[in-house]
Design a protein around this motif. Structure first.
Motif, short mmCIF file in Angstrom:
data_model
loop_
_atom_site.label_atom_id
_atom_site.label_comp_id
_atom_site.label_asym_id
_atom_site.label_seq_id
_atom_site.Cartn_x
_atom_site.Cartn_y
_atom_site.Cartn_z
N ALA A 180 13.70 -13.94 22.01
CA ALA A 180 12.60 -14.85 21.65
C ALA A 180 13.11 -16.25 21.31
CB ALA A 180 11.79 -14.28 20.48
N GLY A 181 14.20 -16.64 21.96
CA GLY A 181 14.74 -17.98 21.74
C GLY A 181 15.73 -18.08 20.60
N TYR A 182 16.06 -16.97 19.95
CA TYR A 182 16.97 -16.97 18.80
C TYR A 182 18.25 -16.21 19.15
CZ TYR A 182 12.92 -18.48 16.12
OH TYR A 182 11.83 -19.18 15.66
N SER A 183 19.37 -16.74 18.69
CA SER A 183 20.64 -16.05 18.86
C SER A 183 20.72 -14.90 17.87
CB SER A 183 21.81 -17.02 18.64
OG SER A 183 21.79 -18.04 19.61
N GLN B 50 7.41 -13.78 20.20
CA GLN B 50 7.18 -15.05 19.52
C GLN B 50 7.47 -14.84 18.05
OE1 GLN B 50 3.14 -16.48 19.35
NE2 GLN B 50 3.80 -18.61 19.54
N ARG C 224 20.40 -13.39 22.97
CA ARG C 224 19.21 -14.15 22.60
C ARG C 224 17.96 -13.28 22.72
NH1 ARG C 224 18.72 -19.57 22.45
NH2 ARG C 224 16.89 -19.61 23.81
N ASP D 175 18.56 -11.78 13.91
CA ASP D 175 18.70 -13.23 13.96
C ASP D 175 19.93 -13.67 13.17
OD1 ASP D 175 18.18 -15.98 14.17
OD2 ASP D 175 16.86 -15.97 12.43
#
Length: 312
Positions: free
Chosen positions: A143-146, A193, A141, A167
């Motif tokens: 920035a919150g993305y897999s 972000q 992961r 991503d």
């Protein structure tokens, strides 16, 4: 090319000196990993995105905000540093404009053929499998993305290795590291972000100089000291062919917009509206709406609106 130096030299941000595009001619490494490299390349060329990223080289850390969008005219990019000396770079095609507020300087440069963020050199893709072993890593992961990790291991000591985080949904490169032969990080960048945004809408006013009297529109008179300084036709929203006059007394400016009343937009409310120092007056003239806007007293704005007339 380090980011700090790139900004000073007005070069595009070159975080990674690796080569991405692939073709069927490359067959000496993990095919699925090569497909991920292709996805990364396509994402950086086609996606509209905005985000904040951190770039680290040695002991130096820099934070920047980037906005990237693509339309029929090609890619456009805006890079703004968020720490250190304020700088803002705007790139459209081969032109790079750098704003340096501290020194009140604007630098303009032409750099044809230079890649945008992140640095990609498509023309050299044939060397990739000859010099690197490309393989897939784990899913991690950022920035919150897999993200799918892709590893590029050099086959000799003549080049550095790279680790890329893409991503899973878009293929966008969200993190990258450059490592030496000891697997020590030399430089890296990572988005902190990265909001997935909707498609950007680009509106071009298409403003062109015009003589509105040729279309029948005239200004019977104007307040003392005010003179017409320009006449244009432009697009406002989805409405084309909007007439636009600008009047000024040398300090205050007032705009007159003439728009067909048959447009798809809801009919405006005639009359006077005040927003701070700005007054807006709307009236209907035949099959058109006349809207006058300016930082001027209501009396002046209303005077100009009532002086607009149509003569066949």
């Amino acid at each position: 090319m380090r980011l700090s130096r790139a900004l000073r030299l007005l070069r595009p941000v070159r975080v990674l000196p690796f080569l991405l595009p692939v073709s069927a001619a490359i067959a000496q490494t993990d095919a699925s990993a090569l497909q991920w490299l292709q996805r990364i390349y396509s994402a950086t060329q086609q996606l509209n995105y905005t985000g904040t990223f951190v770039y680290q080289h040695g002991q130096q850390v820099e934070t920047s905000r980037i906005t990237h969008l693509v339309d029929r005219a090609g890619p456009r990019e805006k890079l703004e540093t968020l720490d250190g000396v304020p700088r803002e770079i705007i790139r459209t095609q081969d032109e790079i404009v750098c704003y340096l507020p501290a020194s009140m300087t604007v630098k303009i440069d032409k750099q044809p053929g230079q890649p945008m963020f992140p640095a990609i050199l498509p023309e050299q893709f044939k060397d990739l499998s000859e010099n690197y072993i490309v393989r897939k890593g784990e899913v991690e992961r950022v920035a919150g993305y897999s993200c799918q990790v892709v590893v590029l291991e050099p086959k000799d000591r003549m080049r550095y290795g790279h680790r890329l985080w893409a991503d899973l949904k878009t293929g966008m490169l969200l993190k990258a590291k450059t490592v030496d032969e000891k697997n020590e990080v030399l430089e890296q960048f990572a988005f902190t972000q990265f909001p997935r945004s909707r498609e950007w809408r680009i509106e071009n006013s298409g403003a062109t100089r015009a003589n509105l009297s040729e279309s029948g529109w005239t200004l019977r008179s104007s307040p003392p000291g005010f003179h017409t300084v320009t006449e244009l036709t432009r697009t406002l929203g989805e409405t084309r062919g909007v007439g636009h006059m600008v009047l000024s007394d040398g300090l205050a400016a007032v705009s007159v917009f003439i728009e067909s009343a048959t447009s798809k937009h809801p009919a405006p409310q005639p009359g006077l509206v005040r927003q701070g120092a700005i007054n807006v007056y709307i009236r209907q003239v035949g099959s058109h709406w006349v809207t006058v806007v300016g930082e001027a007293p209501a009396e002046s704005v209303k005077y100009i609106a009532n002086a607009v007339e149509y003569r066949r």
